[in-house]
Design a protein around this motif. Structure first.
Motif, mmCIF file in Angstrom:
data_model
loop_
_atom_site.group_PDB
_atom_site.id
_atom_site.type_symbol
_atom_site.label_atom_id
_atom_site.label_comp_id
_atom_site.label_asym_id
_atom_site.label_seq_id
_atom_site.Cartn_x
_atom_site.Cartn_y
_atom_site.Cartn_z
ATOM 1 N N SER A 12 0.828 -1.315 -0.013
ATOM 2 C CA SER A 12 -0.200 0.114 -0.059
ATOM 3 C C SER A 12 0.939 1.318 -0.101
ATOM 4 O O SER A 12 0.414 2.248 0.029
ATOM 5 C CB SER A 12 -1.173 -0.009 1.240
ATOM 6 O OG SER A 12 -0.246 0.049 2.220
ATOM 7 N N LYS A 400 -8.702 -0.912 0.918
ATOM 8 C CA LYS A 400 -8.397 0.393 0.908
ATOM 9 C C LYS A 400 -8.026 0.823 2.313
ATOM 10 O O LYS A 400 -7.716 1.989 2.343
ATOM 11 C CB LYS A 400 -9.246 1.168 0.167
ATOM 12 C CG LYS A 400 -9.481 0.776 -1.453
ATOM 13 C CD LYS A 400 -8.212 1.072 -2.119
ATOM 14 C CE LYS A 400 -8.549 0.841 -3.742
ATOM 15 N NZ LYS A 400 -7.450 0.625 -4.589
ATOM 16 N N THR A 405 -5.146 5.793 1.935
ATOM 17 C CA THR A 405 -6.357 6.304 1.355
ATOM 18 C C THR A 405 -7.345 6.685 2.216
ATOM 19 O O THR A 405 -7.902 6.337 3.233
ATOM 20 C CB THR A 405 -6.954 4.807 0.559
ATOM 21 O OG1 THR A 405 -6.015 3.987 0.009
ATOM 22 C CG2 THR A 405 -8.070 5.089 -0.500
ATOM 23 N N ALA A 472 -3.289 5.758 -7.523
ATOM 24 C CA ALA A 472 -4.349 6.813 -7.535
ATOM 25 C C ALA A 472 -4.412 7.768 -8.673
ATOM 26 O O ALA A 472 -5.442 8.620 -8.777
ATOM 27 C CB ALA A 472 -4.285 7.564 -5.998
ATOM 28 N N PHE A 485 -9.599 6.661 -6.660
ATOM 29 C CA PHE A 485 -9.098 5.559 -5.698
ATOM 30 C C PHE A 485 -9.805 4.132 -5.916
ATOM 31 O O PHE A 485 -9.448 3.455 -5.380
ATOM 32 C CB PHE A 485 -9.720 6.191 -4.247
ATOM 33 C CG PHE A 485 -9.186 7.479 -3.947
ATOM 34 C CD1 PHE A 485 -7.901 7.516 -3.467
ATOM 35 C CD2 PHE A 485 -9.971 8.648 -4.086
ATOM 36 C CE1 PHE A 485 -7.244 8.826 -3.088
ATOM 37 C CE2 PHE A 485 -9.252 9.739 -3.493
ATOM 38 C CZ PHE A 485 -8.021 9.857 -3.134
#
Length: 553
Positions: A12, A400, A405, A472, A485
């Motif tokens: 991530s 997410k 995020t 993104a 997103f």
């Protein structure tokens, strides 16, 4: 019995920018199995090795295990579920086990969306998993599962959970097997050294409203400091570790044992060979101000502080039990002890605005930590703050829920504007540090460490892995209105999980009503007692000296 443990391949762009982290869970789990006689354990680190599905299929087919065990935090839950789906296809006879914090609290959600998961280990895994393995080894796990505490599973179409198991009372009885890990792959980027994440204590006595760790570990327990140092010495001598981070939520809570831990490190001359970092609370730094230089002598070089917010209102909302002034002073105290400081800010709640984001930047620059991080508020679905904000949560795509995020949409900003505001804070903070601080702040270790941290940020920034910017489509302020997103809007909360939430909310509301009723009753009784109280012989109640009024202060 052949057991395969797998760490999910999830990325991530958050903590990964500082290095590749060794999954400590597998060492503690496998070590406990080994001591019980289960030595045929293989570990597959799909995350560090970036293994795709085909590679996992091949490995599972090759190993042909009797048990496949996977762990998951909330953002990696879908990857973990998919691994067990692959196991069902490739080794259908293997027992498929899922553990970790998300499955512990969201087992009804998991079993509803992934019915191929045979069993969930709820809570601290070592003892529960061992009991499960013994039942599977006997060929009677289906018959015995109801008697094993800490499990959840599907019995036909019914989701069943056994009573919660107790926490591990003797942490020193767990001897982690660190030999399962590929140590050459776990590197701490700022120093270019191998990194480990050992565990000194479990649990936390504090109840921050956004955190789930205190709920998962439940009670607070500390290991024997000498045993912890034995483990670290093994990591240094046998696995080449040059930096470690204590996995504890707050290793300094038990001051006496933390001091003993530092003394033991010094007695073995380990600070000359390994340095380390911790996460802790501002209040503990405040408390230990006279010991900070001693901690530095023991090799502590990096402290990440949960300052969380620049505004006192948010600190109170997070139930942090600290003040803005204490945050600033704690950073100053650490700087004076030559310990690198990292300030953590949580942003992105409903009341976030451009002005509050600017406030966190100004606070960070005023406090002058060596490093600063702005993490997006992530509404873990099993925390008290989530229950308060649940009506505002629009996204249930747990992949997410990763601190980078913006799950929550502030009332006064779009998610793109929120991301852009956070990136603006990062750009300004680290550009100023790079130009005016890092190259000129001391020589030797301090300068090398800070430039190494800057290198980690730049490396992730150029690769566009930092904060998932590449995924993104964020390229700067000009893209804040086009950033995407890609939330999976088909993800929803399962009916069984929703019913569980509603029942929990009802229980909490009834408990609150009972507490309020008791307080009101006690207040009424106090009034009645005061109204009915008479002095002997009918005398009046007077102040000292016989007056009807108290003296002015």
């Amino acid at each position: 019995m052949r057991i395969v443990l797998i760490h999910p391949n999830y990325h991530s762009g958050g903590a990964e920018i500082a290095g590749s982290w060794p999954p400590a869970w597998v060492a503690y789990l496998a070590g406990h199995l080994r001591d019980a006689g289960y030595t045929d354990v293989t570990f597959i680190d799909a995350m560090t090795n970036n293994l795709e599905d085909d590679a996992l299929r091949s490995r599972l087919r090759e190993l042909n295990p009797d048990v496949v065990g996977v762990t998951a935090i909330t953002p990696s839950i879908y990857v973990a579920e998919n691994i067990l789906k692959l196991a069902q296809e490739v080794v259908p006879g293997a027992l498929r086990v899922l553990g970790g914090v998300h499955a512990t609290f969201m087992y009804k959600q998991v079993l509803s969306e992934a019915p191929w998961v045979d069993v969930i280990v709820r809570g601290e895994g070592e003892e529960i998993f061992l009991n499960l393995i013994r039942a599977a080894d006997s060929g009677q796990w289906l018959e015995k599962r109801k008697s094993i505490k800490g499990l959840a599973y599907l019995d036909g179409d019914t989701i069943t959970a056994t009573p919660a198991a107790s926490t591990v009372k003797d942490l020193d009885a767990i001897n982690p097997d660190w030999s399962l890990l590929e140590w050459e792959k776990y590197i701490y980027v700022p120093l270019g050294k191998r990194v480990a994440i050992p565990n000194m204590a479990r649990g936390c006595p504090f109840t921050c409203s956004f955190c789930s760790q205190w709920k998962f570990w439940r009670d607070y327990r500390v290991r024997d400091p000498k045993k912890v140092v034995d483990e670290i010495e093994n990591l240094v001598n046998n696995h080449g570790v040059g930096f470690f981070i204590l996995a504890d939520e707050e290793p300094t809570i038990n001051k006496k044992k933390f001091v003993q831990f530092c003394e033991e490190l010094i007695a073995r001359d380990l600070p000359a060979r390994v340095q380390w970092g911790i996460n802790t609370r501002v209040t503990d730094i405040y408390r230990d101000r006279d010991l900070l230089k001693f901690y530095r002598k023991a090799g502590l070089v990096h402290v990440s502080l949960g300052t969380e917010a620049a505004a006192q209102l948010k600190l109170d909302q997070f139930n942090k039990e600290t003040t803005v002034a204490q945050n600033k002073e704690a950073i100053q105290l650490l700087r004076e002890a030559d310990i690198f400081t990292e300030a953590q800010f949580i942003v992105g709640l409903d009341n976030e605005t451009p002005e509050t984001l600017e406030e966190t930047f100004q606070m960070a620059w005023d406090w002058q930590p060596d490093l600063a991080n702005w993490a997006m508020y992530t509404p873990w679905p099993f925390t008290p703050l989530f229950q308060e904000l649940r009506d505002q949560v629009e996204v249930f795509d747990f992949s997410k829920y990763n601190f980078v995020t913006p799950i929550m949409k502030p009332a006064a900003m779009t998610r793109g504007e929120l991301l852009d505001g956070v990136m603006k804070n990062y750009r300004r903070f680290y550009m100023r540090k790079a130009l005016f601080h890092y190259p000129w702040r001391g020589t030797g270790y301090r300068r090398r460490y800070l430039l190494g941290c800057l290198k980690a940020f730049l490396k992730a920034g150029f690769a566009r892995t930092f904060y998932d910017l590449g995924k993104a489509g964020y390229w700067g302020p000009q893209t804040k209105n086009t950033v995407h997103f890609d939330f999976d809007e088909t993800r929803t909360i399962a009916e069984a999980q929703m019913e569980d939430w509603e029942a929990s909310a009802d229980r909490a509301a009834r408990a609150a009503e009972r507490r309020e009723a008791v307080r009101a009753q006690m207040k009424d009784r106090a009034i009645d007692r005061n109204d009915g109280f008479k002095m002997p012989n009918g005398a009046e109640v007077r102040a000292c000296g016989g007056s009807t009024q108290q003296m002015d202060a």
